[in-house]
Design an enzyme around this catalytic site. Structure first.
Site, PDB file in Angstrom:
ATOM      1  N   ASP A 132       0.825  -1.200   0.000  1.00 39.54           N
ATOM      2  CA  ASP A 132       0.000   0.000   0.000  1.00 39.54           C
ATOM      3  C   ASP A 132       0.864   1.257   0.000  1.00 39.54           C
ATOM      4  O   ASP A 132       2.090   1.213   0.080  1.00 39.54           O
ATOM      5  CB  ASP A 132      -1.017  -0.021   1.151  1.00 39.54           C
ATOM      6  CG  ASP A 132      -0.386   0.021   2.530  1.00 39.54           C
ATOM      7  OD1 ASP A 132       0.668   0.667   2.680  1.00 39.54           O
ATOM      8  OD2 ASP A 132      -0.947  -0.589   3.460  1.00 39.54           O
ATOM      9  N   LEU A 133       0.211   2.405  -0.095  1.00 45.87           N
ATOM     10  CA  LEU A 133       0.883   3.684  -0.278  1.00 45.87           C
ATOM     11  C   LEU A 133       2.004   3.911   0.732  1.00 45.87           C
ATOM     12  O   LEU A 133       3.101   4.359   0.381  1.00 45.87           O
ATOM     13  CB  LEU A 133      -0.151   4.820  -0.174  1.00 45.87           C
ATOM     14  CG  LEU A 133       0.363   6.242  -0.378  1.00 45.87           C
ATOM     15  CD1 LEU A 133       0.732   6.479  -1.827  1.00 45.87           C
ATOM     16  CD2 LEU A 133      -0.689   7.263   0.081  1.00 45.87           C
TER      17      LEU A 133
END
Length: 272
Positions: A132-133
């Site tokens: 994820d980010l």
């Protein structure tokens, strides 16, 4: 053997009808395109549903189409190249990048960084799973959609190891309880091997190994234990290690190492 169906000693089973035998000589188009590195099998099925794939000019309607090869197949009007040899790359993903080819909100993606990181002549690559980010570390990329799928499947039991820096109070006993799995808000997470690496006050580094890789699994499990994750790094995926790779760097994994790993997946019953 009972009944009137003839037995073929070369096949070890009843003879197939001519249409069945003919169909088995080919493969589903989604599988062929995945192997050719166009996209994962699931994504190819979506592309067919969107009318983006054609055979000799006729738009395909079903991913169940059986073909012997990809001659005459086009994607978005472009002919599909012959399958390349399977390649696997390691990328040390920095935080702040989306694991996607494009992001409509305008956030930078891994491909923005990979343009400057991949060696010249690298094939079109697909990420194996996602980070994820705000998660960094080892991200594998391959040009082989079937290999990607085998690496991602929970049934393949490929271990992923993370280091998490977290704030709060937790004991080694609490971490060891995760080996039994845990259910959080109706979501079942399988066994996680977790160890307290070191602690400074209420900050600690925890090493966790899991095989499912559900969305935000590590963060959700540590939050369940009352911890707030401030940094999360994937340090290995299967036998492949992040080691001292520079942040934002990418490198191809040796062909011999990839083939050795593929052979263990086959041995465990994963169909490539």
């Amino acid at each position: 053997m009972t009944g009137n169906t003839p037995y073929d000693p070369l096949q070890g089973s009843a003879k197939q009808s001519a249409p069945e035998a003919e169909e088995k000589k080919g493969e589903r188009i989604a599988k062929l395109l995945a192997r050719a590195g166009v996209a994962s099998r699931r994504e190819v099925e979506r592309m067919i549903g969107d009318g983006r794939i054609a055979l000799r000019g006729e738009v395909l309607k079903t991913p169940a189409t059986i073909l012997h090869n990809l001659r005459g197949v086009t994607v978005d009007g472009n002919p599909v190249a012959a399958p390349e040899r399977t390649q696997l790359f390691a990328f040390n993903k920095p935080t702040g990048l989306i694991t996607a080819e494009r992001d409509f909100s305008g956030k930078p993606t891994i491909y923005n960084a990979l343009r400057n990181s991949l060696p010249k002549g690298a094939p079109r690559l697909m990420p194996v799973g996602r980070l994820d980010l705000n998660t960094e570390g080892l991200l594998l990329l391959t040009n082989d959609g079937e290999f990607k799928r085998a690496l991602e499947l929970p049934s393949s039991q490929v271990p992923r190891t993370y280091r998490a820096r977290a704030f709060g109070d937790v004991s080694q006993d609490q971490l060891e309880s995760l080996i039994e799995g845990v259910t959080i808000d109706g979501m079942r997470y399988g066994k996680i091997d977790a160890d307290l690496e070191r602690r400074t006050g209420r900050n600690q580094w925890i090493v966790l190994t899991l095989t499912e890789g559900k969305n935000r699994e590590v963060r959700n499990v540590l939050d369940y234990l009352g911890l707030k994750v401030s940094r999360l790094i994937r340090i290995s995926y299967g036998p492949f290690q992040l080691n001292d790779m520079a942040r934002g760097a990418a490198a191809e994994i040796r062909k011999e190492d990839v083939e050795r790993f593929r052979s263990t997946l086959r041995k465990d019953g994963v169909k490539l």
